[in-house]
Design a protein around this motif. Structure first.
Motif, PDB file in Angstrom:
ATOM      1  N   GLY A   5     -24.271  -1.382  39.851  1.00 59.56           N
ATOM      2  CA  GLY A   5     -23.493  -0.213  40.252  1.00 59.56           C
ATOM      3  C   GLY A   5     -23.947   0.995  39.484  1.00 59.56           C
ATOM      4  N   LYS A   6     -23.363   2.144  39.810  1.00 59.82           N
ATOM      5  CA  LYS A   6     -23.745   3.389  39.161  1.00 59.82           C
ATOM      6  C   LYS A   6     -22.562   4.000  38.454  1.00 59.82           C
ATOM      7  CE  LYS A   6     -27.501   4.659  42.281  1.00 59.82           C
ATOM      8  NZ  LYS A   6     -28.051   5.712  43.159  1.00 59.82           N
ATOM      9  N   LYS A   7     -22.849   4.673  37.337  1.00 55.11           N
ATOM     10  CA  LYS A   7     -21.842   5.474  36.646  1.00 55.11           C
ATOM     11  C   LYS A   7     -22.558   6.716  36.155  1.00 55.11           C
ATOM     12  CE  LYS A   7     -18.458   5.387  32.940  1.00 55.11           C
ATOM     13  NZ  LYS A   7     -17.630   6.386  33.516  1.00 55.11           N
ATOM     14  N   GLY A   8     -22.197   7.868  36.728  1.00 55.80           N
ATOM     15  CA  GLY A   8     -22.865   9.111  36.358  1.00 55.80           C
ATOM     16  C   GLY A   8     -24.343   9.062  36.686  1.00 55.80           C
ATOM     17  N   GLY A   9     -24.702   8.428  37.819  1.00 57.65           N
ATOM     18  CA  GLY A   9     -26.096   8.369  38.232  1.00 57.65           C
ATOM     19  C   GLY A   9     -26.871   7.221  37.623  1.00 57.65           C
ATOM     20  N   LYS A  10     -26.295   6.507  36.644  1.00 54.30           N
ATOM     21  CA  LYS A  10     -26.994   5.416  35.955  1.00 54.30           C
ATOM     22  C   LYS A  10     -26.349   4.090  36.331  1.00 54.30           C
ATOM     23  CE  LYS A  10     -27.712   3.654  31.311  1.00 54.30           C
ATOM     24  NZ  LYS A  10     -27.273   3.780  29.923  1.00 54.30           N
ATOM     25  N   ARG A  11     -27.195   3.085  36.627  1.00 56.53           N
ATOM     26  CA  ARG A  11     -26.663   1.777  36.988  1.00 56.53           C
ATOM     27  C   ARG A  11     -26.127   1.058  35.754  1.00 56.53           C
ATOM     28  NH1 ARG A  11     -27.892   0.087  42.063  1.00 56.53           N
ATOM     29  NH2 ARG A  11     -29.395   1.330  43.208  1.00 56.53           N
ATOM     30  N   LEU A  12     -24.942   0.410  35.921  1.00 55.58           N
ATOM     31  CA  LEU A  12     -24.313  -0.312  34.805  1.00 55.58           C
ATOM     32  C   LEU A  12     -24.874  -1.716  34.686  1.00 55.58           C
ATOM     33  CD1 LEU A  12     -20.506   0.479  35.009  1.00 55.58           C
ATOM     34  CD2 LEU A  12     -21.990   0.877  33.053  1.00 55.58           C
ATOM     35  N   LYS A  13     -25.143  -2.120  33.443  1.00 57.06           N
ATOM     36  CA  LYS A  13     -25.533  -3.498  33.189  1.00 57.06           C
ATOM     37  C   LYS A  13     -24.313  -4.289  32.703  1.00 57.06           C
ATOM     38  CE  LYS A  13     -30.362  -2.517  32.146  1.00 57.06           C
ATOM     39  NZ  LYS A  13     -31.447  -2.578  31.137  1.00 57.06           N
ATOM     40  N   LYS A  14     -24.394  -5.598  32.800  1.00 55.56           N
ATOM     41  CA  LYS A  14     -23.276  -6.465  32.441  1.00 55.56           C
ATOM     42  C   LYS A  14     -22.825  -6.235  30.997  1.00 55.56           C
ATOM     43  CE  LYS A  14     -21.782 -11.289  32.553  1.00 55.56           C
ATOM     44  NZ  LYS A  14     -22.140 -12.680  32.909  1.00 55.56           N
ATOM     45  N   GLU A  16     -23.183  -3.549  29.139  1.00 60.11           N
ATOM     46  CA  GLU A  16     -22.545  -2.232  28.996  1.00 60.11           C
ATOM     47  C   GLU A  16     -21.101  -2.264  29.499  1.00 60.11           C
ATOM     48  OE1 GLU A  16     -26.233   0.880  29.604  1.00 60.11           O
ATOM     49  OE2 GLU A  16     -25.398  -0.096  31.373  1.00 60.11           O
ATOM     50  N   LEU A  17     -20.910  -2.871  30.666  1.00 65.02           N
ATOM     51  CA  LEU A  17     -19.559  -2.927  31.239  1.00 65.02           C
ATOM     52  C   LEU A  17     -18.642  -3.801  30.385  1.00 65.02           C
ATOM     53  CD1 LEU A  17     -17.595  -2.130  33.398  1.00 65.02           C
ATOM     54  CD2 LEU A  17     -18.505  -3.906  34.890  1.00 65.02           C
ATOM     55  N   ALA A  18     -19.184  -4.899  29.819  1.00 67.93           N
ATOM     56  CA  ALA A  18     -18.375  -5.757  28.942  1.00 67.93           C
ATOM     57  C   ALA A  18     -17.882  -4.971  27.735  1.00 67.93           C
ATOM     58  CB  ALA A  18     -19.196  -6.966  28.493  1.00 67.93           C
ATOM     59  N   HIS A  47     -18.690  -1.231  45.161  1.00 68.12           N
ATOM     60  CA  HIS A  47     -18.259  -2.617  45.344  1.00 68.12           C
ATOM     61  C   HIS A  47     -18.932  -3.570  44.346  1.00 68.12           C
ATOM     62  CE1 HIS A  47     -16.456  -5.957  47.411  1.00 68.12           C
ATOM     63  NE2 HIS A  47     -17.641  -6.494  47.678  1.00 68.12           N
ATOM     64  N   PRO A  48     -20.260  -3.467  44.116  1.00 67.38           N
ATOM     65  CA  PRO A  48     -20.895  -4.369  43.134  1.00 67.38           C
ATOM     66  C   PRO A  48     -20.333  -4.204  41.722  1.00 67.38           C
ATOM     67  CG  PRO A  48     -22.554  -3.346  44.530  1.00 67.38           C
ATOM     68  CD  PRO A  48     -21.273  -2.646  44.827  1.00 67.38           C
ATOM     69  N   ALA A  49     -20.030  -2.960  41.322  1.00 63.34           N
ATOM     70  CA  ALA A  49     -19.478  -2.723  39.981  1.00 63.34           C
ATOM     71  C   ALA A  49     -18.106  -3.371  39.843  1.00 63.34           C
ATOM     72  CB  ALA A  49     -19.398  -1.226  39.699  1.00 63.34           C
TER      73      ALA A  49
END
Length: 741
Positions: A5-14, A16-18, A47-49
């Motif tokens: 997924g994206k946050k502020g144009g950058k895709r989130l990695k697992k 980072e989200l954890a 949806h993926p995020a």
């Protein structure tokens, strides 16, 4: 794992989200987050995020970093690996422990229970968690034993005995050595305390504390119900002896210290079997054209001094208990039925709230005073109702309600003043009460008027008939003036200028309904064509509830929707921390009007007197502890009352085996259907094992059981026909069988 997924144009990695999730919970340890709020606060829009977030939440819950408090509601788990907890024993071996410092219950298998008993304070350690299994704990030490006793039937052998108990917290009977029987005979009901439970033993070992009598005898069974809930069933002789020393006389000096209202028309209005009259109402015209209405309450605190032996017993009991056939009083009988009871034609000491009202029931002035009164007459509710109906002053709906409409206007006996001589006073009070009631509902009070079942009992305690207790205008007349007095004295202490600190005071509080249950209710009633907005201000929600309760009157779904609505409500309780009373729509409320039967009212009387004399604020910690105790005892007393009603229902139906009745589904569980018989309100269960025409599943959200194969559905409120199949007095259990048309 790939980018999702994206946050502020950058895709989130697992990873980072954890970290974002862990920081969110760590920075807000007391906060409960629902899934939508988590998505919103972390800015997860794709949806993926969101899917990744759901996976991580499951992982964090499995690792006990967070805990799920409700469906998709999460908070930080502050419980450590080893903690103190209260043990909750279950007969099926699925015991739990509840952390002392708050938190969700944790499963303790019987093999890990260390023979802990229900209510014991224990030290536990969390076990390593297996994937897709619930969290489990192991008891490592019993810190303190609960002072718990068990009630059951003795099975006496030659050298030992067993207590056979229906207590659902014990899987095995209690072994009792011969020396610990205390003279108990085979078949006796007894109270037993567990003394030890050796590690290798299957059965706990106990000793008899008291013999209640032969199983099946009425007094034995009523005392057994009280003992099951840890409530007293006899009054201590030393406390009664102390009450005998109290002088019932009133000295001229005491009268001189009080406001003398013996010349004002005054009467009590109570149930026909009442003996403890703790409230009276007076009424007269004032010179300036208003109505003076006095609410006079027995001055218990004048006779019961704080810290005395009588007071200590009253604190312990906290409330009178009302079983089907008897009252277990809070105070010794000499006080509650004689000295303090506001009996007619006797001078009595009272604590009074005296109102000046106009014709529209608007309070123009009021004052609180210690008084002396003399009741002119003892009324029953039926007598007052008969006067109102005879003079066409009763509400139209009262004439359609069950109960006596032609009550004997001289129930109290031939030597009393005829009821009709008080008709003008009763009519005025009724008109004023109706206006007070109307304004309460305009301000958002909830209108729950539920019919209550009562039994006619013969001299041996056997139920020979049922009748329904319904609140008519006579009941509501008394209720409105008691509510007015309770609210007024609470406001006098609680309402303070903006920066003024109110003094310590016990309030009767009632929280807002459970929001999730309100949402369930609003979704549930749609199928019947009703609407309810579950959110909004207190006033908006309560007005919506009242509209719903009005709209369903007389409809076949009335009982069903009222039941579901009640389940959304919180329980009222006592506290020094005031949050108002939602159900009554009062910002300040207390209990002042029943000190003979409720200890909080005694506390309120004492504090009002103290503050009126300029005394300092009382200890909040002391009174909060008393409030919590009184709330607990109130719940126990209510449970015992329900158990006694259930016992009498089973007893009443025990000679009707095989008979067929029309009924209504009153409850739905995974174990079967509860059905209430329409004509007598007796409730029994149709066990799931007897619904053998299909494989049934429990639909909790829609309060129903539905069959997988043939799609039969049984829902709360359905009309059914049942046959009385079994009546087990020992278990207080009625079993019904469905009768197919």
């Amino acid at each position: 794992m790939g980018k999702t997924g994206k946050k502020g144009g950058k895709r989130l990695k697992k990873k980072e989200l954890a970290k974002m999730l862990m920081d969110l919970f760590q920075n807000n340890p007391a906060e409960v987050y629902d899934i939508k709020r988590i998505f919103r606060d972390l800015g997860l829009t794709t949806h993926p995020a969101k899917l990744l977030c759901m996976d991580l939440l499951e992982d964090l819950a499995m690792d006990d970093y967070i805990k799920e408090t409700d469906n998709l509601h999460f908070r930080l788990n502050s419980t450590g690996q080893v903690f103190e907890a209260i043990f909750n024993r279950k007969a099926n071996g699925k015991n739990t422990v509840t952390p002392v410092d708050g938190g969700e219950p944790v499963l303790v298998a019987e093999r890990n229970a260390l023979h802990a008993m229900n209510g014991d304070k224990v030290k536990v350690t969390l076990l390593a968690r297996r994937k897709h299994h619930v969290r489990e704990a192991q008891v490592v030490e019993i810190l303190s034993r609960a002072d718990k006793t068990f009630v059951g039937r003795l099975e006496v052998r030659r050298d030992f005995a067993f207590l056979v108990t229906e207590d659902r917290t014990l899987a095995n009977d209690i072994f009792i050595p011969q020396r610990a029987l205390k003279g108990g005979k085979n078949g006796d009901k007894a109270v037993v305390k567990i003394t030890e439970w050796p590690k290798e033993a299957k059965n706990p070992i106990g000793k008899v504390i008291d013999i209640l009598g032969k199983s099946g005898e009425n007094t034995t069974e009523m005392h057994a119900i009280l003992a099951e809930y840890g409530l007293p069933y006899v009054y201590p002789a030393e406390v009664e002896a102390e009450a005998e020393k109290i002088d019932p006389g009133i000295t001229p000096e005491e009268i001189a210290r009080r406001e003398d209202m013996r010349g004002v028309t005054t009467f009590t209005i109570d149930p026909r079997d009442a003996k403890d009259f703790d409230d009276a109402i007076s009424i007269r015209n004032t010179e300036d054209g208003f109505w003076e209405v006095g609410v006079h309450i027995a001055d218990v605190s004048h006779y019961v001094k704080e810290g005395s032996i009588i007071d200590k017993e009253a604190v312990k009991r906290a409330t009178s208990v009302y079983l089907v056939d008897r009252t277990i009083p809070m105070l010794p009988e000499r006080l509650c039925n004689f000295i303090c009871s506001l009996r007619p034609d006797e001078d009595k000491l009272t604590y009074s709230v005296i109102f000046k009202l106009d014709d529209h029931a608007v309070v123009k002035d009021w004052h609180l005073a210690h008084t002396v009164i003399k009741s002119d007459r003892r009324f029953t509710y039926e007598e007052v109702q008969a006067v109102l109906e005879k003079n066409h002053e009763a509400s139209p709906e009262d004439y359609n309600l069950p109960g006596d409409h032609a009550a004997d206007p001289n129930f109290s006996g031939p030597n009393v003043i005829p009821a009709d001589q008080f008709a003008d006073k009763l009519i005025v009070l009724n008109r004023l009460a109706k206006q007070l009631r109307s304004r309460r509902f305009e301000h958002g009070a909830i209108n729950f008027d539920r019919c209550e079942v009562r039994f006619d009992i013969d001299e041996k305690g056997k139920p020979v008939g049922v009748y329904f207790k319904v609140a008519k205008d006579a009941n509501k007349l008394v209720e409105e003036f008691m509510l007015l007095a309770n609210r007024t004295v609470a406001e006098s202490v609680g309402k303070r200028p903006k920066n003024g600190k109110p003094k310590t005071f016990p309030y009767r509080i009632h929280d807002l309904p459970d929001p999730d249950k309100l949402v369930n209710l609003s979704e549930f009633i749609v199928k019947f064509g009703y609407k309810l907005k579950p959110t909004g201000t207190k006033e908006e929600v309560s007005k919506g509830l009242n509209k719903l309760l009005t709209d369903i009157q007389g409809k076949k779904e009335q009982n069903l929707i009222e039941t579901v609505s009640l389940r959304a409500m919180m329980k009222a309780r006592y506290s020094t921390h005031n949050i108002g009373h939602y159900g009554l729509a009062f910002d300040y409320y207390t209990h002042f009007t029943s000190p003979i039967r409720r200890y909080p009212d005694v506390m309120v009387h004492r504090l009002l007197t103290r503050y009126a004399e300029g005394g300092r604020s009382a200890s909040q910690d002391k009174y909060e502890e008393l409030c919590e105790h009184c709330s607990t005892m109130e719940q126990l007393a209510a449970s015992a009352e329900r158990a006694s009603i259930k016992y009498k229902q089973v007893e009443f139906m025990s000679d009707k085996l095989g008979q067929v009745f029309e009924g209504t589904v009153s409850g739905v569980t995974e174990f079967g259907l509860y059905v209430e018989i329409n004509e007598n309100k007796c409730e029994g269960m149709v066990p799931l094992r007897d619904l053998n025409d299909d494989y049934y599943e429990f639909d909790e959200r829609n309060y129903s059981l539905w069959g997988r194969k043939f799609h039969n559905r049984y829902s709360l409120g359905d009309a059914v026909k049942i046959k009385v199949a079994r009546a087990n007095l020992e278990k207080k259990q009625l079993d019904f069988a469905l009768v197919k048309e």
